[in-house]
Scaffold this motif. Structure first.
Motif, PDB file in Angstrom:
ATOM      1  N   ALA A 216       0.828  14.213   8.278  1.00  0.00           N
ATOM      2  CA  ALA A 216       0.643  15.366   8.950  1.00  0.00           C
ATOM      3  C   ALA A 216       1.991  16.157   9.002  1.00  0.00           C
ATOM      4  CB  ALA A 216       0.109  15.249  10.441  1.00  0.00           C
ATOM      5  N   ALA A 217       1.961  17.397   8.915  1.00  0.00           N
ATOM      6  CA  ALA A 217       3.200  17.934   9.187  1.00  0.00           C
ATOM      7  C   ALA A 217       3.389  18.846  10.086  1.00  0.00           C
ATOM      8  CB  ALA A 217       3.463  18.866   7.863  1.00  0.00           C
ATOM      9  N   SER A 218       4.320  19.123  10.919  1.00  0.00           N
ATOM     10  CA  SER A 218       4.480  20.087  12.211  1.00  0.00           C
ATOM     11  C   SER A 218       5.307  21.166  11.978  1.00  0.00           C
ATOM     12  CB  SER A 218       5.160  18.877  13.224  1.00  0.00           C
ATOM     13  OG  SER A 218       5.183  19.564  14.523  1.00  0.00           O
ATOM     14  N   ILE A 219       4.814  22.402  12.456  1.00  0.00           N
ATOM     15  CA  ILE A 219       5.717  23.358  12.538  1.00  0.00           C
ATOM     16  C   ILE A 219       5.633  24.378  13.594  1.00  0.00           C
ATOM     17  CG2 ILE A 219       3.587  24.832  11.595  1.00  0.00           C
ATOM     18  CD1 ILE A 219       5.678  26.371   9.735  1.00  0.00           C
ATOM     19  N   ARG A 220       6.793  24.863  14.085  1.00  0.00           N
ATOM     20  CA  ARG A 220       6.946  25.642  15.245  1.00  0.00           C
ATOM     21  C   ARG A 220       6.336  27.075  14.972  1.00  0.00           C
ATOM     22  NH1 ARG A 220      10.910  25.202  20.236  1.00  0.00           N
ATOM     23  NH2 ARG A 220      10.397  27.046  21.575  1.00  0.00           N
ATOM     24  N   SER A 221       5.753  27.710  15.660  1.00  0.00           N
ATOM     25  CA  SER A 221       5.354  28.982  15.489  1.00  0.00           C
ATOM     26  C   SER A 221       5.275  29.586  17.199  1.00  0.00           C
ATOM     27  CB  SER A 221       3.905  29.092  14.938  1.00  0.00           C
ATOM     28  OG  SER A 221       3.532  30.654  15.016  1.00  0.00           O
ATOM     29  N   GLY A 222       6.351  30.266  17.305  1.00  0.00           N
ATOM     30  CA  GLY A 222       6.564  30.927  18.515  1.00  0.00           C
ATOM     31  C   GLY A 222       6.820  29.872  19.473  1.00  0.00           C
ATOM     32  N   SER A 223       5.682  29.860  20.665  1.00  0.00           N
ATOM     33  CA  SER A 223       5.969  28.976  21.625  1.00  0.00           C
ATOM     34  C   SER A 223       4.745  27.690  21.112  1.00  0.00           C
ATOM     35  CB  SER A 223       5.519  29.618  23.106  1.00  0.00           C
ATOM     36  OG  SER A 223       4.189  29.897  23.059  1.00  0.00           O
ATOM     37  N   ALA A 224       4.406  27.813  20.200  1.00  0.00           N
ATOM     38  CA  ALA A 224       3.245  26.620  19.715  1.00  0.00           C
ATOM     39  C   ALA A 224       4.081  25.791  18.703  1.00  0.00           C
ATOM     40  CB  ALA A 224       2.112  27.437  19.235  1.00  0.00           C
ATOM     41  N   ARG A 225       3.615  24.584  18.771  1.00  0.00           N
ATOM     42  CA  ARG A 225       4.039  23.660  17.964  1.00  0.00           C
ATOM     43  C   ARG A 225       2.512  23.034  17.225  1.00  0.00           C
ATOM     44  NH1 ARG A 225       7.631  21.102  14.891  1.00  0.00           N
ATOM     45  NH2 ARG A 225       9.288  22.113  16.087  1.00  0.00           N
ATOM     46  N   GLN A 226       2.441  23.277  16.017  1.00  0.00           N
ATOM     47  CA  GLN A 226       1.033  22.754  15.222  1.00  0.00           C
ATOM     48  C   GLN A 226       1.299  21.679  14.393  1.00  0.00           C
ATOM     49  OE1 GLN A 226      -0.533  26.328  13.768  1.00  0.00           O
ATOM     50  NE2 GLN A 226      -0.628  27.175  15.513  1.00  0.00           N
ATOM     51  N   LEU A 227       0.033  20.836  14.318  1.00  0.00           N
ATOM     52  CA  LEU A 227       0.168  19.819  13.375  1.00  0.00           C
ATOM     53  C   LEU A 227      -0.907  20.314  12.300  1.00  0.00           C
ATOM     54  CD1 LEU A 227       0.207  16.162  15.052  1.00  0.00           C
ATOM     55  CD2 LEU A 227       1.798  17.295  13.385  1.00  0.00           C
ATOM     56  N   THR A 228      -0.516  20.239  11.098  1.00  0.00           N
ATOM     57  CA  THR A 228      -1.547  20.194   9.967  1.00  0.00           C
ATOM     58  C   THR A 228      -1.697  18.937   9.308  1.00  0.00           C
ATOM     59  OG1 THR A 228      -1.090  22.523   9.557  1.00  0.00           O
ATOM     60  CG2 THR A 228      -2.216  21.119   7.662  1.00  0.00           C
ATOM     61  N   PHE A 229      -2.973  18.094   8.998  1.00  0.00           N
ATOM     62  CA  PHE A 229      -3.287  16.958   8.525  1.00  0.00           C
ATOM     63  C   PHE A 229      -3.494  17.159   7.121  1.00  0.00           C
ATOM     64  CE2 PHE A 229      -3.175  14.063  12.190  1.00  0.00           C
ATOM     65  CZ  PHE A 229      -3.218  15.186  13.337  1.00  0.00           C
TER      66      PHE A 229
ATOM     67  N   SER B 199       1.014  -1.195  -0.103  1.00  0.00           N
ATOM     68  CA  SER B 199      -0.030   0.062   0.099  1.00  0.00           C
ATOM     69  C   SER B 199       0.893   1.270   0.259  1.00  0.00           C
ATOM     70  CB  SER B 199      -0.794  -0.009   1.099  1.00  0.00           C
ATOM     71  OG  SER B 199      -1.664  -1.304   1.138  1.00  0.00           O
ATOM     72  N   ILE B 200       0.547   2.229  -0.984  1.00  0.00           N
ATOM     73  CA  ILE B 200       1.523   3.240  -0.782  1.00  0.00           C
ATOM     74  C   ILE B 200       0.575   4.645  -0.897  1.00  0.00           C
ATOM     75  CG2 ILE B 200       3.038   4.648  -2.396  1.00  0.00           C
ATOM     76  CD1 ILE B 200       3.978   2.136  -3.656  1.00  0.00           C
ATOM     77  N   ILE B 201       0.582   5.480   0.011  1.00  0.00           N
ATOM     78  CA  ILE B 201       0.041   6.757   0.351  1.00  0.00           C
ATOM     79  C   ILE B 201       0.899   7.898   0.170  1.00  0.00           C
ATOM     80  CG2 ILE B 201      -1.740   7.904   1.746  1.00  0.00           C
ATOM     81  CD1 ILE B 201      -2.332   5.302   3.228  1.00  0.00           C
ATOM     82  N   ASN B 202       0.376   8.757  -0.613  1.00  0.00           N
ATOM     83  CA  ASN B 202       1.332  10.080  -0.751  1.00  0.00           C
ATOM     84  C   ASN B 202       0.966  11.489  -0.459  1.00  0.00           C
ATOM     85  OD1 ASN B 202       3.176   8.509  -2.802  1.00  0.00           O
ATOM     86  ND2 ASN B 202       1.357   8.547  -3.923  1.00  0.00           N
ATOM     87  N   CYS B 203       1.846  12.070  -0.094  1.00  0.00           N
ATOM     88  CA  CYS B 203       1.444  13.593   0.478  1.00  0.00           C
ATOM     89  C   CYS B 203       2.415  14.374   0.246  1.00  0.00           C
ATOM     90  CB  CYS B 203       1.567  13.486   2.176  1.00  0.00           C
ATOM     91  SG  CYS B 203       0.137  12.725   2.833  1.00  0.00           S
ATOM     92  N   ALA B 204       2.245  15.784  -0.157  1.00  0.00           N
ATOM     93  CA  ALA B 204       2.549  16.978  -0.649  1.00  0.00           C
ATOM     94  C   ALA B 204       2.606  17.966   0.167  1.00  0.00           C
ATOM     95  CB  ALA B 204       2.441  17.257  -1.993  1.00  0.00           C
ATOM     96  N   TYR B 205       3.603  18.960   0.474  1.00  0.00           N
ATOM     97  CA  TYR B 205       3.468  19.986   1.292  1.00  0.00           C
ATOM     98  C   TYR B 205       4.185  21.424   0.503  1.00  0.00           C
ATOM     99  CZ  TYR B 205       8.394  19.076   2.636  1.00  0.00           C
ATOM    100  OH  TYR B 205       9.610  18.667   2.694  1.00  0.00           O
ATOM    101  N   GLU B 206       3.746  22.433   1.043  1.00  0.00           N
ATOM    102  CA  GLU B 206       4.474  23.736   0.400  1.00  0.00           C
ATOM    103  C   GLU B 206       5.298  24.333   1.207  1.00  0.00           C
ATOM    104  OE1 GLU B 206       3.371  23.139  -3.185  1.00  0.00           O
ATOM    105  OE2 GLU B 206       4.350  24.917  -2.740  1.00  0.00           O
ATOM    106  N   ASN B 207       5.179  24.500   2.674  1.00  0.00           N
ATOM    107  CA  ASN B 207       5.923  25.226   3.611  1.00  0.00           C
ATOM    108  C   ASN B 207       7.058  24.668   3.976  1.00  0.00           C
ATOM    109  OD1 ASN B 207       6.705  26.775   5.516  1.00  0.00           O
ATOM    110  ND2 ASN B 207       4.831  27.126   6.497  1.00  0.00           N
ATOM    111  N   THR B 208       8.379  24.846   3.662  1.00  0.00           N
ATOM    112  CA  THR B 208       9.568  24.331   3.833  1.00  0.00           C
ATOM    113  C   THR B 208       9.810  24.617   5.672  1.00  0.00           C
ATOM    114  OG1 THR B 208      10.449  26.519   3.301  1.00  0.00           O
ATOM    115  CG2 THR B 208      10.351  24.781   1.607  1.00  0.00           C
ATOM    116  N   ALA B 209       8.953  25.300   6.127  1.00  0.00           N
ATOM    117  CA  ALA B 209       9.196  25.585   7.604  1.00  0.00           C
ATOM    118  C   ALA B 209       8.880  24.424   8.433  1.00  0.00           C
ATOM    119  CB  ALA B 209       8.806  26.778   8.322  1.00  0.00           C
ATOM    120  N   PHE B 210       7.838  23.240   7.691  1.00  0.00           N
ATOM    121  CA  PHE B 210       7.567  22.107   8.296  1.00  0.00           C
ATOM    122  C   PHE B 210       8.940  21.510   8.700  1.00  0.00           C
ATOM    123  CE2 PHE B 210       3.219  22.647   8.438  1.00  0.00           C
ATOM    124  CZ  PHE B 210       2.552  22.782   7.053  1.00  0.00           C
TER     125      PHE B 210
END
Lengths: 113, 114
Positions: free
Chosen positions: B91-104, B19-30
């Motif tokens: 998902a992709a994780s990014i740090r923003s200030g003191s927060a760390r967020q996941l985008t699914f 099984s192969i599942i693919n993902c793509a992102y734009e923000n290089t800060a992830f």
């Protein structure tokens, strides 16, 4: 080690009523998240706490949603008044400082009729 | 720029297949890319994760392949089993200030036929 606990597991309410969800994170996890997951979609972040302070609530619809984490452990998410489009699973997650991994609870499935 | 695009939406594989599942992102800060597995009525469970300084990570039958230049990553499930039937989220994780967020991503419903 116990996981993230959430209650209730299911809730059915009528539109314009209020509802509250409870979350107990993994012991020692300072960071707590609330997500909304609409059927067929990925979880969407609503609010993030670090200890008892809010670090990001930019995606929380503040006119009807509120959340608190008074003692830096348990958290409550409230919706008042609920709308039909609030029907979703509300997930709580926690993370320990210095680590990337987020661990999710089982969620609360809300149906608004 | 905060989006993570996932494909396919659904996938049917025979037992023993890949099984192969693919993902793509734009923000290089992830800076952290986890995969979650979700069964009906359960919360997402962390399956495997990778940092962008690594091109591949393998844990048992699960492998993440990461292409930093293409801003793409994929999950490979070898010897797929009926018990793997679930919804998978990248998902992709990014740090923003003191927060760390996941985008699914939007999820892939995997069905493994016996």
């Amino acid at each position: 080690e116990a996981g993230v606990a959430q209650s209730p597991r299911y809730k059915i309410i009528e539109k314009r009523q209020s509802v509250a969800f409870w979350c107990n994170p993994i012991s020692g996890h300072a960071t707590l998240y609330w997500y909304q997951q609409i059927l067929g979609q990925g979880p969407k972040l609503l609010i993030q706490f670090q200890n008892n302070g809010v670090v990001d609530d930019s995606q929380l619809p503040k006119d009807r949603f509120s959340a608190e984490r008074l003692k830096g452990v348990d958290s409550t998410l409230k919706i008042q008044p609920a709308k039909l489009e609030d029907s979703a699973v509300y997930l709580c997650a926690s993370r320990t400082m210095g680590r990337y991994e987020q661990y999710f609870g089982p969620g609360t499935r809300l149906t608004v009729t | 720029q905060q989006q993570v695009k996932q494909s396919p939406q659904s996938l049917i594989v025979q037992k023993g297949g890949i099984s192969i599942i693919n993902c793509a992102y734009e923000n290089t800060a992830f800076d952290y890319f986890p995969w979650y597995q979700q069964f009906p009525g359960k919360g997402p469970a962390l399956l495997i994760a990778i940092r962008p300084d690594v091109s591949e990570k393998k844990e048992g039958r699960f492998t993440i392949s990461f292409n930093k230049s293409a801003k793409q990553f994929s999950l490979h499930i070898m010897d797929s089993q009926p018990g793997d039937s679930a919804t998978y989220f990248c998902a992709a994780s990014i740090r923003s200030g003191s927060a760390r967020q996941l985008t699914f991503g939007s999820g892939t419903q995997l069905t493994v036929l016996p």
